[in-house]
Design a protein around this motif. Sequence first.
Motif, PDB file in Angstrom:
ATOM      1  N   ARG A   1       6.218  11.920  11.841  1.00 43.52           N
ATOM      2  CA  ARG A   1       7.267  10.380  12.026  1.00 43.52           C
ATOM      3  C   ARG A   1       6.783   8.930  10.851  1.00 43.52           C
ATOM      4  NH1 ARG A   1       8.476   7.085  16.641  1.00 43.52           N
ATOM      5  NH2 ARG A   1       8.384   8.940  18.378  1.00 43.52           N
ATOM      6  N   VAL A   2       7.713   8.223  10.320  1.00 39.49           N
ATOM      7  CA  VAL A   2       7.757   7.428   9.529  1.00 39.49           C
ATOM      8  C   VAL A   2       7.920   5.591  10.185  1.00 39.49           C
ATOM      9  CG1 VAL A   2       7.834   6.354   7.515  1.00 39.49           C
ATOM     10  CG2 VAL A   2       7.429   8.234   7.315  1.00 39.49           C
ATOM     11  N   THR A   3       7.255   4.705  10.825  1.00 37.38           N
ATOM     12  CA  THR A   3       7.888   3.666  11.260  1.00 37.38           C
ATOM     13  C   THR A   3       7.942   2.939  10.639  1.00 37.38           C
ATOM     14  OG1 THR A   3       6.986   4.325  13.316  1.00 37.38           O
ATOM     15  CG2 THR A   3       7.414   2.350  13.573  1.00 37.38           C
ATOM     16  N   ASN A   4       8.964   2.645   9.908  1.00 32.73           N
ATOM     17  CA  ASN A   4       8.957   0.922   9.463  1.00 32.73           C
ATOM     18  C   ASN A   4       8.599  -0.280  10.113  1.00 32.73           C
ATOM     19  OD1 ASN A   4      10.245   3.413   8.546  1.00 32.73           O
ATOM     20  ND2 ASN A   4      10.294   1.812   6.243  1.00 32.73           N
ATOM     21  N   TYR A   5       7.608  -1.127   9.557  1.00 28.55           N
ATOM     22  CA  TYR A   5       7.508  -2.668  10.562  1.00 28.55           C
ATOM     23  C   TYR A   5       7.825  -3.642   9.417  1.00 28.55           C
ATOM     24  CZ  TYR A   5       5.268  -0.487  14.252  1.00 28.55           C
ATOM     25  OH  TYR A   5       5.002   0.439  15.392  1.00 28.55           O
ATOM     26  N   GLY A   6       7.115  -3.245   7.999  1.00 30.73           N
ATOM     27  CA  GLY A   6       7.552  -3.762   7.493  1.00 30.73           C
ATOM     28  C   GLY A   6       8.254  -4.334   6.312  1.00 30.73           C
ATOM     29  N   CYS A   7       9.175  -5.898   5.472  1.00 29.78           N
ATOM     30  CA  CYS A   7      10.002  -5.058   5.159  1.00 29.78           C
ATOM     31  C   CYS A   7      10.431  -5.294   3.222  1.00 29.78           C
ATOM     32  CB  CYS A   7      10.494  -7.307   4.655  1.00 29.78           C
ATOM     33  SG  CYS A   7      11.154  -7.712   6.103  1.00 29.78           S
ATOM     34  N   ASN A   8      11.355  -4.325   3.263  1.00 27.83           N
ATOM     35  CA  ASN A   8      11.427  -3.022   1.987  1.00 27.83           C
ATOM     36  C   ASN A   8      10.395  -2.276   1.966  1.00 27.83           C
ATOM     37  OD1 ASN A   8      13.540  -5.198   0.453  1.00 27.83           O
ATOM     38  ND2 ASN A   8      11.508  -6.635   0.725  1.00 27.83           N
ATOM     39  N   SER A   9       9.557  -1.630   3.217  1.00 27.54           N
ATOM     40  CA  SER A   9       9.383  -0.841   3.241  1.00 27.54           C
ATOM     41  C   SER A   9      10.087   0.507   2.847  1.00 27.54           C
ATOM     42  CB  SER A   9       8.290  -0.567   4.488  1.00 27.54           C
ATOM     43  OG  SER A   9       8.959  -0.574   5.873  1.00 27.54           O
ATOM     44  N   ILE A  10       8.912   1.511   2.318  1.00 29.09           N
ATOM     45  CA  ILE A  10       9.855   2.778   2.334  1.00 29.09           C
ATOM     46  C   ILE A  10       9.013   4.211   2.871  1.00 29.09           C
ATOM     47  CG2 ILE A  10      11.002   4.178   0.517  1.00 29.09           C
ATOM     48  CD1 ILE A  10      11.210   2.110  -1.168  1.00 29.09           C
ATOM     49  N   GLY A  11       9.972   5.163   3.456  1.00 26.81           N
ATOM     50  CA  GLY A  11       9.256   6.048   3.926  1.00 26.81           C
ATOM     51  C   GLY A  11      10.272   7.198   3.829  1.00 26.81           C
ATOM     52  N   ASN A  12       9.532   8.574   3.317  1.00 24.90           N
ATOM     53  CA  ASN A  12      10.455   9.437   2.930  1.00 24.90           C
ATOM     54  C   ASN A  12       9.694  11.098   3.252  1.00 24.90           C
ATOM     55  OD1 ASN A  12      12.483   8.766   0.673  1.00 24.90           O
ATOM     56  ND2 ASN A  12      10.690   8.525  -0.100  1.00 24.90           N
TER      57      ASN A  12
ATOM     58  N   ASN B   1       4.791  -5.732   4.316  1.00 23.82           N
ATOM     59  CA  ASN B   1       5.823  -5.750   3.244  1.00 23.82           C
ATOM     60  C   ASN B   1       5.675  -4.980   1.814  1.00 23.82           C
ATOM     61  OD1 ASN B   1       6.937  -7.496   5.372  1.00 23.82           O
ATOM     62  ND2 ASN B   1       6.225  -9.176   4.463  1.00 23.82           N
ATOM     63  N   GLY B   2       6.669  -4.545   1.528  1.00 25.93           N
ATOM     64  CA  GLY B   2       6.393  -3.091   0.612  1.00 25.93           C
ATOM     65  C   GLY B   2       6.031  -2.016   0.360  1.00 25.93           C
ATOM     66  N   SER B   3       5.669  -1.773   1.685  1.00 26.72           N
ATOM     67  CA  SER B   3       4.685  -0.269   1.454  1.00 26.72           C
ATOM     68  C   SER B   3       5.431   0.761   1.255  1.00 26.72           C
ATOM     69  CB  SER B   3       4.068  -0.068   3.210  1.00 26.72           C
ATOM     70  OG  SER B   3       4.508  -0.835   4.105  1.00 26.72           O
ATOM     71  N   HIS B   4       4.375   1.728   1.407  1.00 28.46           N
ATOM     72  CA  HIS B   4       5.301   3.210   0.392  1.00 28.46           C
ATOM     73  C   HIS B   4       4.907   4.389   1.323  1.00 28.46           C
ATOM     74  CE1 HIS B   4       8.417   5.518  -2.810  1.00 28.46           C
ATOM     75  NE2 HIS B   4       7.977   5.574  -1.067  1.00 28.46           N
ATOM     76  N   ALA B   5       5.837   5.098   1.949  1.00 23.71           N
ATOM     77  CA  ALA B   5       4.776   6.262   2.520  1.00 23.71           C
ATOM     78  C   ALA B   5       5.856   7.588   2.523  1.00 23.71           C
ATOM     79  CB  ALA B   5       4.521   6.367   3.846  1.00 23.71           C
ATOM     80  N   ASP B   6       5.276   8.635   1.912  1.00 23.12           N
ATOM     81  CA  ASP B   6       5.739   9.744   1.130  1.00 23.12           C
ATOM     82  C   ASP B   6       4.940  10.915   1.756  1.00 23.12           C
ATOM     83  OD1 ASP B   6       8.686   9.638  -0.726  1.00 23.12           O
ATOM     84  OD2 ASP B   6       6.760   9.280  -1.699  1.00 23.12           O
ATOM     85  N   LEU B   7       5.887  11.864   3.168  1.00 26.69           N
ATOM     86  CA  LEU B   7       5.418  12.210   3.487  1.00 26.69           C
ATOM     87  C   LEU B   7       5.789  14.108   3.005  1.00 26.69           C
ATOM     88  CD1 LEU B   7       5.227  10.187   6.386  1.00 26.69           C
ATOM     89  CD2 LEU B   7       4.396  12.556   7.628  1.00 26.69           C
ATOM     90  N   LYS B   8       4.763  14.874   3.118  1.00 27.03           N
ATOM     91  CA  LYS B   8       5.306  16.493   1.957  1.00 27.03           C
ATOM     92  C   LYS B   8       4.835  17.107   2.693  1.00 27.03           C
ATOM     93  CE  LYS B   8       6.651  14.804  -2.629  1.00 27.03           C
ATOM     94  NZ  LYS B   8       6.273  13.730  -2.963  1.00 27.03           N
ATOM     95  N   VAL B   9       6.035  18.187   3.729  1.00 24.02           N
ATOM     96  CA  VAL B   9       4.436  19.186   4.838  1.00 24.02           C
ATOM     97  C   VAL B   9       5.753  20.598   4.534  1.00 24.02           C
ATOM     98  CG1 VAL B   9       4.287  20.169   7.651  1.00 24.02           C
ATOM     99  CG2 VAL B   9       4.579  17.289   6.733  1.00 24.02           C
ATOM    100  N   VAL B  10       4.533  21.405   4.159  1.00 23.89           N
ATOM    101  CA  VAL B  10       5.401  23.492   4.689  1.00 23.89           C
ATOM    102  C   VAL B  10       4.457  23.860   5.425  1.00 23.89           C
ATOM    103  CG1 VAL B  10       5.935  22.787   2.051  1.00 23.89           C
ATOM    104  CG2 VAL B  10       3.411  24.301   2.791  1.00 23.89           C
ATOM    105  N   ALA B  11       4.714  24.658   6.210  1.00 23.92           N
ATOM    106  CA  ALA B  11       3.969  25.289   7.475  1.00 23.92           C
ATOM    107  C   ALA B  11       4.686  26.870   6.940  1.00 23.92           C
ATOM    108  CB  ALA B  11       4.762  24.833   8.216  1.00 23.92           C
TER     109      ALA B  11
ATOM    110  N   ALA C   1       0.319  -1.348  -0.128  1.00 22.28           N
ATOM    111  CA  ALA C   1       0.217  -0.225   0.313  1.00 22.28           C
ATOM    112  C   ALA C   1       1.551   1.350  -0.072  1.00 22.28           C
ATOM    113  CB  ALA C   1      -1.181  -0.320   1.372  1.00 22.28           C
ATOM    114  N   SER C   2      -0.085   2.610  -0.527  1.00 21.69           N
ATOM    115  CA  SER C   2       0.897   3.494  -0.513  1.00 21.69           C
ATOM    116  C   SER C   2      -0.318   5.419   0.018  1.00 21.69           C
ATOM    117  CB  SER C   2       1.300   3.952  -1.906  1.00 21.69           C
ATOM    118  OG  SER C   2       0.965   4.278  -2.127  1.00 21.69           O
ATOM    119  N   ILE C   3       0.339   6.098   0.690  1.00 21.07           N
ATOM    120  CA  ILE C   3       0.127   7.056   1.040  1.00 21.07           C
ATOM    121  C   ILE C   3       0.767   7.985   1.027  1.00 21.07           C
ATOM    122  CG2 ILE C   3      -0.949   8.423   2.655  1.00 21.07           C
ATOM    123  CD1 ILE C   3      -1.565   6.396   4.532  1.00 21.07           C
ATOM    124  N   ASP C   4       0.370   8.929  -0.077  1.00 25.29           N
ATOM    125  CA  ASP C   4       1.721   9.520  -0.366  1.00 25.29           C
ATOM    126  C   ASP C   4       0.915  11.314   0.022  1.00 25.29           C
ATOM    127  OD1 ASP C   4       3.465   8.443  -2.173  1.00 25.29           O
ATOM    128  OD2 ASP C   4       2.235   8.983  -3.810  1.00 25.29           O
TER     129      ASP C   4
END
Length: 420
Positions: free
Chosen positions: A286-297, A263-273, A238-241
């Motif tokens: 915060r991004v917490t990686n639990y799954g294998c090959n998960s990607i957090g930016n 596994n293989g999940s992906h989250a991109d967090l872009k924040v402007v303030a 799954a992915s959330i941008d």
Amino acid sequence: MTKENIKLFSEMHAEPSWLADLRQKAFDKIESLELPVIERVKFHRWNLGDGTITESEPSANVPDFTALDNHLKLVQVGTQTVFEQTPVELAEQGVIFTDFHSALEEIPELIEEFFMSSVKYDDDKLAAYHTAYFNSGAVLYIPDNVEITEPIEGIFYQDSDSDVPFNKHILIIAGKNSKISYLERLESRGEGSAKATANITVEVIARSGAQVKFAAIDRLGENVTAYISRRGKLGNDASIDWAIGVMNEGNVVADFDSDLIGNGSHADLKVVALSSGRQVQGIDTRVTNYGCNSIGNILQHGVILEKATLTFNGIGHIIKGAKGADAQQESRVLMLSDQARSDANPILLIDENDVTAGHAASIGQVDPEDMYYLMSRGLDKATAECLVVRGFLGSVIVEIPVKEVREEMIATIEEKLSKR
């Protein structure tokens, strides 16, 4: 009496026993729990709730709906739903976007399964307070394998003439292999000056294979003291941008989290303030990686004016067993005043060896060479500075799915800059 008022609120809305009981358990926990930790932000003396659970009266600050398009849309003013629109073809596919208590009647099992599943009611004092006292909200449900190409809009207005707490729970359930683009607006409306508090929790449940684009603009007024929590829970692949613009006028602490469970999940967090005046804004991302090959930016850009304070905490946590995980973050702040205060704190917590992680952080002023170049082309200082700021914040602005809202965000930036 407060506990009894919560019970009466549950009864008045015919809430199921599991929810009524959860409210009571959360109330019992409030006093014993600590506030959430937002590093380097002192908010312990802020008024973030007065212990009331009430509903707002119909407001005079209702927007004009005559020019709205035919997209899936929900509009609330205070606790009242004033507009709800679901195209026929989406309703036939089982899509639901309605107020929280109506959704309890339509999909009770799903709400019981996912409500407060990405954040626990006893995690901290503000989570418990929210569970006990939330007085309105919305539920967006997308069944498995449904793709919606047009943006979905959830618009939640705080009535500036009302002191009723703006305590909302927004639950988004994206079914397996679904695909959506969602735009959320939290905004004060009207010319009133009533002091109010806000405690808002948004949960995004992205089930296996779901693709969610989540954009938000927060524009609560200067008389609203707010806690805003947005949480994502992601299944396999799954992915959330996320693209979030924090443009409030009052004091705010915000907590934007993504739990990469699958596994293989992906989250991109872009924040402007954008912080101005004497306001304080503290943002934990915060991004917490639990799954294998998960990607957090994580990408955070902020601009500070006048005597404001802005704090970015970027937290990447790779859990033991999350082999092949990747956690990256960047936090940058542009200061346009020597009286402003800022912190950009990168934090990496790595409990696994076979991973990739990195961070970057900077705080600085507008580059004199950039200003010199623009002004040498005939621009005055204010216009040149505005262009620099727009470019600095552009990485999130371009992710907003609705053109009119992108233009509104740019106008907000220009308005704040013009007041200096």
